[in-house]
Design a protein around this motif. Structure first.
Motif, PDB file in Angstrom:
ATOM      1  N   LEU A  55       1.007  -1.188   0.023  1.00 58.12           N
ATOM      2  CA  LEU A  55      -0.135  -0.045  -0.150  1.00 58.12           C
ATOM      3  C   LEU A  55       0.864   1.163   0.011  1.00 58.12           C
ATOM      4  N   LEU A  56       1.984   1.444   0.745  1.00 57.27           N
ATOM      5  CA  LEU A  56       2.758   2.309   0.918  1.00 57.27           C
ATOM      6  C   LEU A  56       3.321   2.721  -0.543  1.00 57.27           C
ATOM      7  N   ALA A  57       4.021   1.390  -1.265  1.00 59.31           N
ATOM      8  CA  ALA A  57       4.578   1.667  -2.515  1.00 59.31           C
ATOM      9  C   ALA A  57       3.478   2.575  -3.305  1.00 59.31           C
ATOM     10  N   ASP A  58       2.207   2.062  -3.147  1.00 60.48           N
ATOM     11  CA  ASP A  58       1.209   2.559  -4.217  1.00 60.48           C
ATOM     12  C   ASP A  58       0.646   4.065  -3.770  1.00 60.48           C
ATOM     13  N   GLY A  59       1.264   4.511  -2.639  1.00 57.84           N
ATOM     14  CA  GLY A  59       0.643   5.878  -1.987  1.00 57.84           C
ATOM     15  C   GLY A  59      -0.789   5.928  -1.439  1.00 57.84           C
ATOM     16  N   ARG A  60      -1.069   4.519  -0.973  1.00 58.90           N
ATOM     17  CA  ARG A  60      -2.376   4.396  -0.179  1.00 58.90           C
ATOM     18  C   ARG A  60      -2.224   4.246   1.030  1.00 58.90           C
ATOM     19  N   THR A  61      -2.265   5.271   1.974  1.00 58.09           N
ATOM     20  CA  THR A  61      -2.125   5.045   3.337  1.00 58.09           C
ATOM     21  C   THR A  61      -3.357   5.651   4.346  1.00 58.09           C
ATOM     22  N   SER A  62      -4.301   5.614   3.840  1.00 59.60           N
ATOM     23  CA  SER A  62      -5.568   6.169   4.585  1.00 59.60           C
ATOM     24  C   SER A  62      -5.999   5.048   5.443  1.00 59.60           C
ATOM     25  N   GLU A  63      -6.775   5.383   6.733  1.00 56.01           N
ATOM     26  CA  GLU A  63      -7.286   4.593   7.415  1.00 56.01           C
ATOM     27  C   GLU A  63      -8.206   3.516   6.665  1.00 56.01           C
ATOM     28  N   ALA A  64      -8.658   3.676   5.589  1.00 59.50           N
ATOM     29  CA  ALA A  64      -9.626   2.914   4.834  1.00 59.50           C
ATOM     30  C   ALA A  64      -8.808   1.909   4.151  1.00 59.50           C
ATOM     31  N   ASP A  65      -7.640   2.246   3.826  1.00 61.55           N
ATOM     32  CA  ASP A  65      -6.674   1.175   2.792  1.00 61.55           C
ATOM     33  C   ASP A  65      -5.972   0.332   3.822  1.00 61.55           C
ATOM     34  N   ILE A  66      -5.887   0.774   5.134  1.00 57.22           N
ATOM     35  CA  ILE A  66      -4.995  -0.287   6.030  1.00 57.22           C
ATOM     36  C   ILE A  66      -6.062  -1.061   6.810  1.00 57.22           C
ATOM     37  N   THR A  67      -7.381  -0.615   6.969  1.00 53.09           N
ATOM     38  CA  THR A  67      -8.233  -1.457   7.788  1.00 53.09           C
ATOM     39  C   THR A  67      -8.437  -2.910   7.217  1.00 53.09           C
ATOM     40  N   PRO A  68      -8.677  -3.327   5.799  1.00 53.32           N
ATOM     41  CA  PRO A  68      -8.676  -4.479   5.693  1.00 53.32           C
ATOM     42  C   PRO A  68      -7.474  -5.488   6.148  1.00 53.32           C
ATOM     43  N   ILE A  69      -6.515  -4.816   5.759  1.00 49.64           N
ATOM     44  CA  ILE A  69      -5.211  -5.618   6.111  1.00 49.64           C
ATOM     45  C   ILE A  69      -5.106  -5.856   7.438  1.00 49.64           C
ATOM     46  N   GLN A  99      -7.564  -6.225   9.592  1.00 47.24           N
ATOM     47  CA  GLN A  99      -8.711  -7.039   9.774  1.00 47.24           C
ATOM     48  C   GLN A  99      -8.242  -8.695   9.532  1.00 47.24           C
ATOM     49  N   ASP A 100      -7.291  -8.460   8.584  1.00 46.39           N
ATOM     50  CA  ASP A 100      -6.993  -9.892   7.942  1.00 46.39           C
ATOM     51  C   ASP A 100      -5.802 -10.536   8.880  1.00 46.39           C
ATOM     52  N   ILE A 101      -5.096  -9.870   9.648  1.00 45.93           N
ATOM     53  CA  ILE A 101      -3.994 -10.220  10.512  1.00 45.93           C
ATOM     54  C   ILE A 101      -4.780 -10.863  11.900  1.00 45.93           C
ATOM     55  N   THR A 102      -4.379 -12.199  12.336  1.00 45.95           N
ATOM     56  CA  THR A 102      -5.087 -12.633  13.234  1.00 45.95           C
ATOM     57  C   THR A 102      -4.014 -12.516  14.257  1.00 45.95           C
ATOM     58  N   VAL A 103      -4.475 -12.684  15.638  1.00 49.06           N
ATOM     59  CA  VAL A 103      -3.570 -12.673  16.762  1.00 49.06           C
ATOM     60  C   VAL A 103      -3.863 -13.849  17.777  1.00 49.06           C
ATOM     61  N   PRO A 104      -3.312 -14.806  18.105  1.00 46.45           N
ATOM     62  CA  PRO A 104      -3.620 -15.864  18.867  1.00 46.45           C
ATOM     63  C   PRO A 104      -3.679 -15.572  20.289  1.00 46.45           C
ATOM     64  N   ILE A 105      -4.511 -15.660  21.182  1.00 48.92           N
ATOM     65  CA  ILE A 105      -4.586 -15.324  22.466  1.00 48.92           C
ATOM     66  C   ILE A 105      -4.986 -16.601  23.155  1.00 48.92           C
ATOM     67  N   GLY A 106      -4.755 -16.706  24.554  1.00 51.07           N
ATOM     68  CA  GLY A 106      -5.103 -17.976  25.303  1.00 51.07           C
ATOM     69  C   GLY A 106      -4.318 -19.191  24.883  1.00 51.07           C
ATOM     70  N   ALA A 107      -3.226 -18.970  24.388  1.00 52.78           N
ATOM     71  CA  ALA A 107      -2.416 -20.153  23.914  1.00 52.78           C
ATOM     72  C   ALA A 107      -2.837 -20.601  22.491  1.00 52.78           C
ATOM     73  N   GLY A 108      -3.451 -19.619  21.904  1.00 56.17           N
ATOM     74  CA  GLY A 108      -3.976 -20.167  20.689  1.00 56.17           C
ATOM     75  C   GLY A 108      -5.473 -20.856  20.613  1.00 56.17           C
ATOM     76  N   ARG A 109      -5.963 -20.572  21.818  1.00 54.32           N
ATOM     77  CA  ARG A 109      -7.504 -21.211  21.772  1.00 54.32           C
ATOM     78  C   ARG A 109      -8.251 -20.235  21.257  1.00 54.32           C
ATOM     79  N   LYS A 110      -7.944 -19.010  20.931  1.00 55.87           N
ATOM     80  CA  LYS A 110      -8.936 -17.939  20.252  1.00 55.87           C
ATOM     81  C   LYS A 110      -7.831 -17.319  19.323  1.00 55.87           C
ATOM     82  N   GLN A 111      -8.399 -16.651  18.357  1.00 56.38           N
ATOM     83  CA  GLN A 111      -7.859 -15.779  17.209  1.00 56.38           C
ATOM     84  C   GLN A 111      -8.586 -14.607  17.186  1.00 56.38           C
ATOM     85  N   LEU A 112      -7.968 -13.329  17.404  1.00 55.09           N
ATOM     86  CA  LEU A 112      -8.874 -12.221  17.400  1.00 55.09           C
ATOM     87  C   LEU A 112      -8.116 -11.262  16.170  1.00 55.09           C
ATOM     88  N   SER A 113      -8.859 -10.606  15.428  1.00 52.83           N
ATOM     89  CA  SER A 113      -8.292  -9.591  14.480  1.00 52.83           C
ATOM     90  C   SER A 113      -7.418  -8.651  15.051  1.00 52.83           C
TER      91      SER A 113
END
Length: 100
Positions: A48-62, A64-78
């Motif tokens: 996105l940065l290389a394309d000059g797209r740095t707005s909140e609307a541009d980065i939000t979907p990315i 959202q797609d990154i998940t973070v394991p919590i509780g030793a991986g028992r849950k995944q949160l965006s």
């Protein structure tokens, strides 16, 4: 498709992101560099940065797609659900200020 950035460029972007953006968990601030997520976020946002797209609307979907394991991986949160809106604004600023 885009060309991969030089390693030092990606490392610099990751460091800037990792020091500016944190996850808020029960009022604890866990910075992305401490959570070892700063490089992944930099890798995902660089196109996105290389394309000059740095707005909140541009980065939000990315984020959202990154998940973070919590509780030793028992849950995944965006990642977007763990980052306060002020940090999203800080992330946008980091991306706008970063020289590609």
């Amino acid at each position: 498709m885009y060309d991969s950035p030089p390693a030092e460029v990606l490392e610099s972007l990751a460091a800037s992101i990792g020091e500016a953006v944190y996850m808020d968990v029960a009022k604890w601030h866990l910075y992305l560099n401490d959570a070892k997520l700063h490089t992944l976020v930099a890798q995902r946002l660089y196109p996105l940065l290389a394309d000059g797209r740095t707005s909140e609307a541009d980065i939000t979907p990315i984020l959202q797609d990154i998940t973070v394991p919590i509780g030793a991986g028992r849950k995944q949160l965006s990642l977007i659900d763990l980052i306060p809106s002020t940090c999203i604004s800080d992330l946008v600023r980091v991306l706008e200020d970063f020289d590609v």
